[in-house]
Scaffold this active site. Structure first.
Site, PDB file in Angstrom:
ATOM      1  N   SER A 271       0.822  -1.202   0.000  1.00 52.72           N
ATOM      2  CA  SER A 271       0.000   0.000   0.000  1.00 52.72           C
ATOM      3  C   SER A 271       0.863   1.263   0.000  1.00 52.72           C
ATOM      4  O   SER A 271       1.707   1.398  -0.868  1.00 52.72           O
ATOM      5  CB  SER A 271      -0.939  -0.068   1.204  1.00 52.72           C
ATOM      6  OG  SER A 271      -2.058   0.728   0.971  1.00 52.72           O
ATOM      7  N   HIS A 412      -7.594  -5.709  -0.059  1.00 55.44           N
ATOM      8  CA  HIS A 412      -6.367  -4.939   0.141  1.00 55.44           C
ATOM      9  C   HIS A 412      -5.627  -5.466   1.371  1.00 55.44           C
ATOM     10  O   HIS A 412      -6.043  -5.219   2.505  1.00 55.44           O
ATOM     11  CB  HIS A 412      -6.805  -3.484   0.356  1.00 55.44           C
ATOM     12  CG  HIS A 412      -5.690  -2.503   0.424  1.00 55.44           C
ATOM     13  ND1 HIS A 412      -4.912  -2.172  -0.665  1.00 55.44           N
ATOM     14  CD2 HIS A 412      -5.222  -1.753   1.458  1.00 55.44           C
ATOM     15  CE1 HIS A 412      -4.034  -1.262  -0.306  1.00 55.44           C
ATOM     16  NE2 HIS A 412      -4.195  -0.992   0.977  1.00 55.44           N
TER      17      HIS A 412
HETATM   18  C1  GTR Z   1      -5.407   4.692   1.592  1.00 51.68           C
HETATM   19  C2  GTR Z   1      -4.786   5.467   0.467  1.00 51.68           C
HETATM   20  C3  GTR Z   1      -4.064   4.526  -0.450  1.00 51.68           C
HETATM   21  C4  GTR Z   1      -3.193   3.529   0.287  1.00 51.68           C
HETATM   22  C5  GTR Z   1      -3.760   3.094   1.612  1.00 51.68           C
HETATM   23  C6  GTR Z   1      -2.775   2.472   2.610  1.00 51.68           C
HETATM   24  O1  GTR Z   1      -6.181   5.438   2.426  1.00 51.68           O
HETATM   25  O2  GTR Z   1      -5.801   6.135  -0.199  1.00 51.68           O
HETATM   26  O3  GTR Z   1      -3.326   5.253  -1.420  1.00 51.68           O
HETATM   27  O4  GTR Z   1      -1.922   4.016   0.440  1.00 51.68           O
HETATM   28  O5  GTR Z   1      -4.336   4.131   2.301  1.00 51.68           O
HETATM   29  O6  GTR Z   1      -1.606   2.784   2.621  1.00 51.68           O
HETATM   30  O7  GTR Z   1      -3.243   1.716   3.442  1.00 51.68           O
END
Ligand code: GTR
Length: 432
Positions: A271, A412
């Site tokens: 992420s 995710h």
């Molecule tokens: C979210 C963000 C993403 C990603 C994610 C993370 O809120 O929009 O770009 O980086 O966080 O890092 O968990």
């Protein structure tokens, strides 16, 4: 009604960070048909118009230009080594029978004696026992600290600032006993160590707490000319650059540790930390395998595709991650002289793996795949096969030679399935 309007406006301007990003997730575009046609910036044409036709011309002429474009427009420039000066590594603990005897665990404190305002970072290193030879090593930052990565109860609890967690184990922005092992499903240490790999990790908040004002407590302020930089200029580094710097300092240490084969390092991140591993790999050629797990916008996903998170959303929610210039491309992506296929190409000819998850539409899995695909012309110059397929593969069908890719089932996250692919990929490229 009229009375409510200004109040609502105030709320929306106050909403930044995770809350803002989450609110945007519901209204973002997830329809391929609504993506406007776009043209990617040329990969193989240098600023003076020369067409790049050889690996040498790429390495000598075009690659430095592309790296500089990412510094100027996206992540900012990492200060030169003379800025931070001497780096001190101190081994503060060794446990030779870690994880039931499977591994040796070390803690290493990294400090900058010329910049005592910065509190330093703590590396946690696991190396496999009994192999009789130095181990190739995965290097990656964690979201929750070493105590969250490891399932072992004697790992010191980080005392640093932490983002609140949904399951409430962070209290007043500090870890608690309930935080232990919280990230261990993302770091299957036993599986990695049994395959003969070492793991080196650090808490990204050691370098800079992850919020808009976090730099004041972190490395960026400590290294700034005044020691308290207040106005960030276009081209100055953002938090992602600082977190990537931490990964390179781990590589410095690993080069001194006889238990690690520092010629075989794989940098990995998930992420926002996947954006970080891509940028670390682009800048530091000691990372000979680069892994981006669900890195999405600002990472592997093409910025010109209006799908899921956009430049406008990310630069509003997390302005501190990037150099200020990046914000100017919000809704104006066509004006940006880079797109993310160029970030992937900066890895060439080294192997790189891009991983997506089917329920992570916010990160634009197809845009992540396309970056890998469109980096191919640079891999061609080196005679290397990249993803090897013209279209995004189906679910749970990993592809790729020097550029690996998969779209896995699920959300995710980093799960064992991801690691199984990374272990195979790294073993293949490290000749093991
Ligand atoms: C979210 C963000 C993403 C990603 C994610 C993370 O809120 O929009 O770009 O980086 O966080 O890092 O968990």
């Amino acid at each position: 009604m009229q009375l409510h309007f200004p109040a609502l406006l105030m709320c929306s301007t106050l909403l930044i960070g995770e809350d803002f990003a989450e609110a945007q997730q519901r209204t973002a575009n997830y329809d391929e048909a609504k993506i406007a046609a776009y043209t990617l910036p040329p990969l193989l044409q240098s600023a003076d118009g020369t067409s790049i036709q050889t690996a040498e011309a790429w390495s000598q002429k075009r690659r430095p230009e592309v790296l500089a474009l990412f510094e100027q427009h996206v992540f900012g420039k990492t200060p030169a080594p003379s800025t931070w000066g001497k780096v001190v590594f101190k081994v503060t603990g060794i446990q030779k029978e870690a994880l039931g005897g499977l591994a040796t665990r070390k803690f290493i404190q990294v400090t900058l004696p010329e910049h005592p305002n910065w509190q330093g970072l703590e590396i946690m290193l696991y190396t496999p026992n009994g192999s009789g030879r130095p181990a190739p090593c995965f290097v990656g930052p964690s979201f929750g600290g070493n105590h969250a990565v490891s399932p072992e109860p004697d790992v010191p609890l980080s005392t640093r600032w932490m983002r609140p967690s949904k399951d409430k184990h962070i209290v007043d922005n500090r870890a608690t006993e309930a935080s232990r092992g919280n990230e261990s499903s993302r770091w299957p240490l036993e599986m990695i160590l049994r395959e003969g790999f070492a793991v080196a990790t650090y808490y990204y908040g050691d370098v800079e707490p992850d919020h808009a004002e976090g730099w004041k407590e972190g490395l960026r302020a400590a290294l700034s000319p005044q020691g308290t930089h207040t106005v960030w200029q276009n081209g100055d580094w953002g938090a992602i650059g600082a977190w990537a710097w931490g990964l390179s300092r781990i590589a410095d240490y690993l080069e001194t540790d006889a238990d690690v084969d520092a010629k075989h390092l794989a940098v990995i991140g998930h992420s926002r930390l996947g954006k970080t591993s891509l940028w670390a790999g682009a800048q530091d050629s000691r990372f000979d395998v680069i892994i981006s797990n669900n890195s999405g916008e600002g990472g592997a996903a093409l910025m010109r595709r209006n799908f899921g998170e956009t430049t406008a959303i990310i630069t509003k929610a997390f302005p501190h991650w990037f150099t200020p210039t990046y914000t100017t491309y919000a809704g104006n992506e066509a004006a940006c002289p880079i797109d993310k296929h160029m970030l992937i190409a900066l890895a060439a000819p080294r192997p790189i793996y891009i991983a997506s998850a089917v329920e992570d539409q916010w990160a634009d899995p197809k845009g992540e795949f396309l970056s890998g695909l469109h980096a191919q012309p640079v891999y061609d110059l080196f005679g290397k096969k990249g993803v090897g397929v013209p279209e995004q593969p189906g679910i749970d069908q990993p592809v790729g030679d020097t550029v690996g890719y998969h779209l896995r089932t699920g959300k995710h996250d980093v799960i064992d399935y991801d690691w199984q692919q990374y272990l195979k990929f790294a073993a293949r490229h490290f000749g093991r």
